[in-house]
Design a protein around this motif. Sequence first.
Motif, PDB file in Angstrom:
ATOM      1  N   THR A 111       1.783   9.152  -6.249  1.00 29.73           N
ATOM      2  CA  THR A 111       2.218  10.676  -5.893  1.00 29.73           C
ATOM      3  C   THR A 111       3.069  11.104  -6.884  1.00 29.73           C
ATOM      4  OG1 THR A 111       1.697  10.045  -3.720  1.00 29.73           O
ATOM      5  CG2 THR A 111       2.899  12.137  -4.051  1.00 29.73           C
ATOM      6  N   ARG A 112       4.193  10.054  -7.137  1.00 26.82           N
ATOM      7  CA  ARG A 112       5.301  10.462  -8.196  1.00 26.82           C
ATOM      8  C   ARG A 112       4.881  10.928  -9.589  1.00 26.82           C
ATOM      9  NH1 ARG A 112       9.551   5.929  -6.434  1.00 26.82           N
ATOM     10  NH2 ARG A 112      10.156   6.905  -4.140  1.00 26.82           N
ATOM     11  N   SER A 113       3.693  10.068  -9.888  1.00 26.75           N
ATOM     12  CA  SER A 113       3.065   9.919 -11.245  1.00 26.75           C
ATOM     13  C   SER A 113       2.525  11.545 -11.409  1.00 26.75           C
ATOM     14  CB  SER A 113       2.476   8.906 -11.641  1.00 26.75           C
ATOM     15  OG  SER A 113       1.365   8.833 -10.777  1.00 26.75           O
ATOM     16  N   LYS A 114       1.591  12.007 -10.226  1.00 28.67           N
ATOM     17  CA  LYS A 114       0.951  13.068 -10.174  1.00 28.67           C
ATOM     18  C   LYS A 114       1.927  14.196 -10.231  1.00 28.67           C
ATOM     19  CE  LYS A 114      -3.138  11.625  -7.913  1.00 28.67           C
ATOM     20  NZ  LYS A 114      -4.232  11.534  -6.940  1.00 28.67           N
ATOM     21  N   ASP A 115       3.138  14.186  -9.582  1.00 31.29           N
ATOM     22  CA  ASP A 115       3.974  15.244  -9.630  1.00 31.29           C
ATOM     23  C   ASP A 115       4.701  15.335 -10.828  1.00 31.29           C
ATOM     24  OD1 ASP A 115       3.487  15.499  -6.914  1.00 31.29           O
ATOM     25  OD2 ASP A 115       5.355  14.388  -6.362  1.00 31.29           O
ATOM     26  N   LYS A 116       4.842  14.494 -11.787  1.00 32.25           N
ATOM     27  CA  LYS A 116       5.482  14.502 -12.989  1.00 32.25           C
ATOM     28  C   LYS A 116       4.251  14.938 -14.047  1.00 32.25           C
ATOM     29  CE  LYS A 116       8.456  10.589 -12.560  1.00 32.25           C
ATOM     30  NZ  LYS A 116       8.680   9.292 -13.115  1.00 32.25           N
ATOM     31  N   ILE A 135       0.882  -1.119   0.070  1.00 30.60           N
ATOM     32  CA  ILE A 135      -0.128   0.055   0.198  1.00 30.60           C
ATOM     33  C   ILE A 135       0.842   1.265   0.011  1.00 30.60           C
ATOM     34  CG2 ILE A 135      -1.477   1.364   1.388  1.00 30.60           C
ATOM     35  CD1 ILE A 135      -3.018  -0.925  -0.039  1.00 30.60           C
ATOM     36  N   SER A 136       2.014   1.161   0.894  1.00 32.55           N
ATOM     37  CA  SER A 136       2.619   2.437   0.829  1.00 32.55           C
ATOM     38  C   SER A 136       3.408   2.665  -0.581  1.00 32.55           C
ATOM     39  CB  SER A 136       3.876   2.238   2.170  1.00 32.55           C
ATOM     40  OG  SER A 136       4.672   3.168   2.146  1.00 32.55           O
ATOM     41  N   ASP A 137       4.114   1.469  -0.974  1.00 34.76           N
ATOM     42  CA  ASP A 137       4.624   1.880  -2.212  1.00 34.76           C
ATOM     43  C   ASP A 137       3.671   2.370  -3.594  1.00 34.76           C
ATOM     44  OD1 ASP A 137       6.964   0.741  -1.109  1.00 34.76           O
ATOM     45  OD2 ASP A 137       6.756  -1.056  -1.672  1.00 34.76           O
ATOM     46  N   SER A 138       2.372   1.667  -3.322  1.00 40.93           N
ATOM     47  CA  SER A 138       1.465   2.094  -4.531  1.00 40.93           C
ATOM     48  C   SER A 138       1.331   3.699  -4.239  1.00 40.93           C
ATOM     49  CB  SER A 138       0.283   1.165  -4.329  1.00 40.93           C
ATOM     50  OG  SER A 138       0.474  -0.264  -4.445  1.00 40.93           O
ATOM     51  N   PHE A 139       1.094   4.094  -3.152  1.00 39.74           N
ATOM     52  CA  PHE A 139       0.905   5.486  -2.670  1.00 39.74           C
ATOM     53  C   PHE A 139       1.837   6.329  -3.310  1.00 39.74           C
ATOM     54  CE2 PHE A 139       0.640   9.295   0.008  1.00 39.74           C
ATOM     55  CZ  PHE A 139      -0.445   9.825  -0.261  1.00 39.74           C
TER      56      PHE A 139
END
Length: 535
Positions: free
Chosen positions: A529-534, A521-525
């Motif tokens: 988050t990284r994909s949204k920042d990009k 769950i932590s890795d998926s979140f």
Amino acid sequence: MSARTDQLATIPPVSWTGQRRRRSSASNASAPVNLREQPNPAGDVGFASGFPSASHTSSRPLPTIPGTPADMSLSRSPSPVPGGGWSSPGLATTYTTTSGRSSPARTWGKVNGGPSSVTWASAKAKSDEVNGYPSFSTRSTSFLARSFRTVSSSLPSFSLGGRRDYADKEKLGRGRWSPAAGSLLDRARTIAGGVIRRMRLRFVLVLAALLMIFFFYVTPLHRIYRRASVFGGGSKFVVILGANQGGGVMEWKGPREWAIERDSVKNKKKYAKKWGYDLEIVDMSTKKRYAHEWRESWEKVDTVRNCMRKYPDAEWFWWLDLHTFIMEPSYSLQSHIFNSLAKNTYRDINDYNPLNVTHPAQASYLDEISRSAVGDGKQSSIDLVVPQDCGGFNLGSFFVRRSQWTDRLLDVWWDPVQYEQKHMEWEHKEQDALEYLYQNQPWIRSHTAFIPQRKINSFPRGACGDKGDDPRIHYSQDDRDFVVNMAGCEWGRDCWGEMYNFRELSNKLNRSPWEKFKDWISDSFKALTRSKDKV
């Protein structure tokens, strides 16, 4: 008189199907009642209702009630069923007729031998069972039986719908949950309760299994049964950890050294507690054993000998250096090595011989066992288990078995004369001393076995080669090696960095399913988050 007779004759017949009358056993069934006036010696006529007068009852039997079946006896007679008691026709009514409907309906089955009949004996027995206290009971009164009856009686009874034509309608639904009505939660409770009630024996077994898992794996009870010789046999093993807890004469200990010692000691304590082994943490600070010498790092031999005296019931003693880390705490020594010791070891050093030792010895004065490459070949004769690295014997992790042969070896190994003459030549000290004894004392070879290094003593990259790709020596994450030994890390490598990396890797590899789910769950979140920042 004829006019009155004609008037009575015109009265319509009366139906008596809703009422039954009881007669004595002496009366017999007769023909249907004649509603016409009967002659009377006294000159009177019967009642207008059609019943004869009292004077007729004494001279002729009473007629049956209109509507009564001809084959039905109105008397109270014994039941033809043995032990059935007295049958009362007044109770012999179908349950379906009480509902007032004429269409066929499902009933509660055959009761007391008939399709829809009830006997006085069965009704009384049922009443006594519910409301009374029988004077004699044949049920078991043992503790387990009473406990099961208590648990069973505490569970609610359930009606999953269907047959609602029970005659005792005021009791319908009492103590029952019907899924046909109510909220979704009520239906779920009904279904779950029905499953539990039908499977209560399995439920008790599952509950008992869960309690056993809790008591034997969560509480300290697991140490008791794992130490027992019948179950685990953990009391036969002693783990010896050499820890320089008080500092040495070579250098002062800094924060990193203390951190390494803390992690190493914690790792060994956890493993020994899990499998019921004894743990002996030895202070390896320099001790002056003799007036003219300092034997720093030679304390292994004397420490093993002292532990044998301290633990007289133990059989195997496992020495571990401070810079070792148990990567797989789920491996027990029994399952990993000693249940198949002969298969996990090899007696002939020619299988892997970095020292180029001539083996076996061929002196004419030696016996057959000493001239054999594998000794006597028996597992019971193995008293010393040693791994070999790229340079020869490695004593960062090795096993010694209690025996007379071991006592003799330790005495020779710790001989001060040998130390005095050779300690300047032996760079690796007690390790070189053992290699010298193995090459020059044939009686040592017949009781020594070698174990693949990665079985108990894997090396990290940088030890025995910078590449770290030797399949005999270096640690493999895919193969889940048991122990890693950061040998020589104090000579140009980062001991704390290696200890930290292997500790974190061990924690990752031995996560529980719940911890793996949380990490997922932590890795998926984080990835989301990284994909949204990009973007």
